[in-house]
Design a protein around this motif. Structure first.
Motif, PDB file in Angstrom:
ATOM      1  N   GLU A   3       0.843  -1.195   0.000  1.00 39.38           N
ATOM      2  CA  GLU A   3       0.000   0.000   0.000  1.00 39.38           C
ATOM      3  C   GLU A   3       0.875   1.239   0.000  1.00 39.38           C
ATOM      4  O   GLU A   3       1.973   1.262   0.581  1.00 39.38           O
ATOM      5  CB  GLU A   3      -0.885  -0.002   1.250  1.00 39.38           C
ATOM      6  CG  GLU A   3      -1.756   1.234   1.441  1.00 39.38           C
ATOM      7  CD  GLU A   3      -2.798   1.384   0.342  1.00 39.38           C
ATOM      8  OE1 GLU A   3      -2.456   1.991  -0.702  1.00 39.38           O
ATOM      9  OE2 GLU A   3      -3.932   0.903   0.531  1.00 39.38           O
ATOM     10  N   GLY A   4       0.385   2.290  -0.705  1.00 36.90           N
ATOM     11  CA  GLY A   4       1.042   3.586  -0.638  1.00 36.90           C
ATOM     12  C   GLY A   4       1.959   3.900  -1.800  1.00 36.90           C
ATOM     13  O   GLY A   4       2.767   4.837  -1.707  1.00 36.90           O
ATOM     14  N   PHE A   5       1.845   3.147  -2.903  1.00 31.74           N
ATOM     15  CA  PHE A   5       2.735   3.348  -4.045  1.00 31.74           C
ATOM     16  C   PHE A   5       1.943   3.465  -5.342  1.00 31.74           C
ATOM     17  O   PHE A   5       0.904   2.834  -5.504  1.00 31.74           O
ATOM     18  CB  PHE A   5       3.723   2.179  -4.177  1.00 31.74           C
ATOM     19  CG  PHE A   5       4.608   1.981  -2.983  1.00 31.74           C
ATOM     20  CD1 PHE A   5       5.788   2.689  -2.852  1.00 31.74           C
ATOM     21  CD2 PHE A   5       4.242   1.085  -1.984  1.00 31.74           C
ATOM     22  CE1 PHE A   5       6.604   2.504  -1.744  1.00 31.74           C
ATOM     23  CE2 PHE A   5       5.048   0.897  -0.868  1.00 31.74           C
ATOM     24  CZ  PHE A   5       6.228   1.604  -0.740  1.00 31.74           C
ATOM     25  N   ASP A   6       2.475   4.260  -6.271  1.00 33.26           N
ATOM     26  CA  ASP A   6       1.995   4.266  -7.642  1.00 33.26           C
ATOM     27  C   ASP A   6       2.782   3.190  -8.383  1.00 33.26           C
ATOM     28  O   ASP A   6       3.948   3.390  -8.729  1.00 33.26           O
ATOM     29  CB  ASP A   6       2.224   5.639  -8.272  1.00 33.26           C
ATOM     30  CG  ASP A   6       1.807   5.696  -9.746  1.00 33.26           C
ATOM     31  OD1 ASP A   6       1.401   4.654 -10.304  1.00 33.26           O
ATOM     32  OD2 ASP A   6       1.900   6.794 -10.333  1.00 33.26           O
ATOM     33  N   GLY A   7       2.167   2.042  -8.605  1.00 30.29           N
ATOM     34  CA  GLY A   7       2.882   0.909  -9.154  1.00 30.29           C
ATOM     35  C   GLY A   7       3.521   1.176 -10.501  1.00 30.29           C
ATOM     36  O   GLY A   7       4.597   0.647 -10.802  1.00 30.29           O
ATOM     37  N   ARG A   8       2.885   1.994 -11.325  1.00 31.00           N
ATOM     38  CA  ARG A   8       3.433   2.260 -12.654  1.00 31.00           C
ATOM     39  C   ARG A   8       4.704   3.093 -12.603  1.00 31.00           C
ATOM     40  O   ARG A   8       5.487   3.095 -13.562  1.00 31.00           O
ATOM     41  CB  ARG A   8       2.387   2.970 -13.505  1.00 31.00           C
ATOM     42  CG  ARG A   8       1.172   2.127 -13.846  1.00 31.00           C
ATOM     43  CD  ARG A   8       0.089   2.963 -14.494  1.00 31.00           C
ATOM     44  NE  ARG A   8      -0.364   4.012 -13.592  1.00 31.00           N
ATOM     45  CZ  ARG A   8      -1.223   4.969 -13.938  1.00 31.00           C
ATOM     46  NH1 ARG A   8      -1.701   4.999 -15.159  1.00 31.00           N
ATOM     47  NH2 ARG A   8      -1.588   5.887 -13.067  1.00 31.00           N
ATOM     48  N   ALA A   9       4.920   3.810 -11.520  1.00 31.54           N
ATOM     49  CA  ALA A   9       6.091   4.673 -11.401  1.00 31.54           C
ATOM     50  C   ALA A   9       7.287   3.972 -10.769  1.00 31.54           C
ATOM     51  O   ALA A   9       8.378   4.549 -10.705  1.00 31.54           O
ATOM     52  CB  ALA A   9       5.737   5.913 -10.574  1.00 31.54           C
ATOM     53  N   ILE A  10       7.110   2.740 -10.316  1.00 24.55           N
ATOM     54  CA  ILE A  10       8.213   1.996  -9.724  1.00 24.55           C
ATOM     55  C   ILE A  10       9.225   1.657 -10.806  1.00 24.55           C
ATOM     56  O   ILE A  10       8.874   1.243 -11.914  1.00 24.55           O
ATOM     57  CB  ILE A  10       7.687   0.707  -9.056  1.00 24.55           C
ATOM     58  CG1 ILE A  10       6.742   1.057  -7.902  1.00 24.55           C
ATOM     59  CG2 ILE A  10       8.844  -0.159  -8.572  1.00 24.55           C
ATOM     60  CD1 ILE A  10       7.351   1.922  -6.824  1.00 24.55           C
ATOM     61  N   ALA A  11      10.512   1.833 -10.490  1.00 24.20           N
ATOM     62  CA  ALA A  11      11.566   1.659 -11.483  1.00 24.20           C
ATOM     63  C   ALA A  11      12.550   0.576 -11.072  1.00 24.20           C
ATOM     64  O   ALA A  11      12.691   0.239  -9.884  1.00 24.20           O
ATOM     65  CB  ALA A  11      12.310   2.981 -11.686  1.00 24.20           C
ATOM     66  N   VAL A  12      13.232   0.030 -12.061  1.00 24.08           N
ATOM     67  CA  VAL A  12      14.308  -0.926 -11.802  1.00 24.08           C
ATOM     68  C   VAL A  12      15.353  -0.266 -10.908  1.00 24.08           C
ATOM     69  O   VAL A  12      15.752   0.883 -11.137  1.00 24.08           O
ATOM     70  CB  VAL A  12      14.939  -1.390 -13.126  1.00 24.08           C
ATOM     71  CG1 VAL A  12      16.162  -2.265 -12.858  1.00 24.08           C
ATOM     72  CG2 VAL A  12      13.919  -2.144 -13.964  1.00 24.08           C
ATOM     73  N   GLY A  13      15.758  -0.988  -9.880  1.00 24.06           N
ATOM     74  CA  GLY A  13      16.730  -0.455  -8.928  1.00 24.06           C
ATOM     75  C   GLY A  13      16.124   0.152  -7.688  1.00 24.06           C
ATOM     76  O   GLY A  13      16.828   0.364  -6.684  1.00 24.06           O
TER      77      GLY A  13
END
Length: 211
Positions: free
Chosen positions: A89-99
């Motif tokens: 919870e608490g994240f914009d999944g599409r904005a998560i990046a490698v690393g």
């Protein structure tokens, strides 16, 4: 608030319409679960050619994406529906990046790649067109390697450390699936991040063929 909403594990179950078994049918479990470099203790990984391994040890999905899917499906999927190990919870999944890194207690995870939907996922969802639908939505979740082992349980706080180098998001990676001639600049940017080794080899070989 960044929180671990659910820890999900699966046992070997038949793939609908096939003889082979899968570990994609996951449900939330109570209490602490150990995580080592190959993933969650007690979680079934059947097709090890395409699943599991140190660069694909833990699959994350995000509550924000499940809420989006609720609008598409008419109800919010239960934790584990998409085969994820950890629901955050608490994240914009599409904005998560490698690393990018996630800390949960002593456990530290590093994002390596997006999830590419497969026929087993479609069978699990009871929809032969599901893989294409999931791909079009471009909300892939994230595979991770385990940098530090330990135990996790639902309700634990999650710390987040964005990758400080060149960023390529899981959504950008998913958009490359099936693209025969991607922009070389995107491949170069991806290779500057700590990618899953299979993606790294693939992107490097594509660039080598171009130049």
């Amino acid at each position: 608030m960044h929180e671990l909403l659910a820890v999900c594990c699966g046992t070997p179950q038949p793939i609908p319409g096939k003889k082979a078994k899968t570990g994609i049918f996951k449900t939330a479990v109570e209490g602490p679960v150990a995580i080592d470099t190959l993933g969650l203790a007690g979680d079934a990984v059947m097709d090890r050619k395409h699943h599991g391994g140190v660069d694909q040890a833990v699959y994350l999905y995000f509550a924000d994406d499940y809420r989006w899917w609720a609008g598409q499906l008419g109800s919010t999927p239960l934790p584990g529906t998409f085969g994820e190990n950890l629901l955050l919870e608490g994240f914009d999944g599409r904005a998560i990046a490698v690393g990018d890194r996630f800390g949960i207690g002593a456990v530290e995870l590093e994002v390596t790649s997006h999830r590419t939907p497969c026929l087993t996922f479609s069978a699990r969802m009871g929809d032969p067109r599901w893989a294409k639908r999931f791909h079009r939505a471009n909300r892939p979740g994230a595979y991770c390697r385990v940098l530090a082992t330990g135990e996790v349980a639902a309700g634990m706080a999650v710390t987040y450390t964005p990758f400080a180098g060149t960023r390529i998001t899981v959504a950008e990676l998913m958009a490359l699936d099936g693209v025969r001639d991607p922009d070389p600049s995107i491949l170069r940017r991806a290779l500057e991040a700590p990618l899953h080794h299979k993606l790294r080899d693939d992107f490097a070989s594509r660039l080598a063929r171009l130049f």
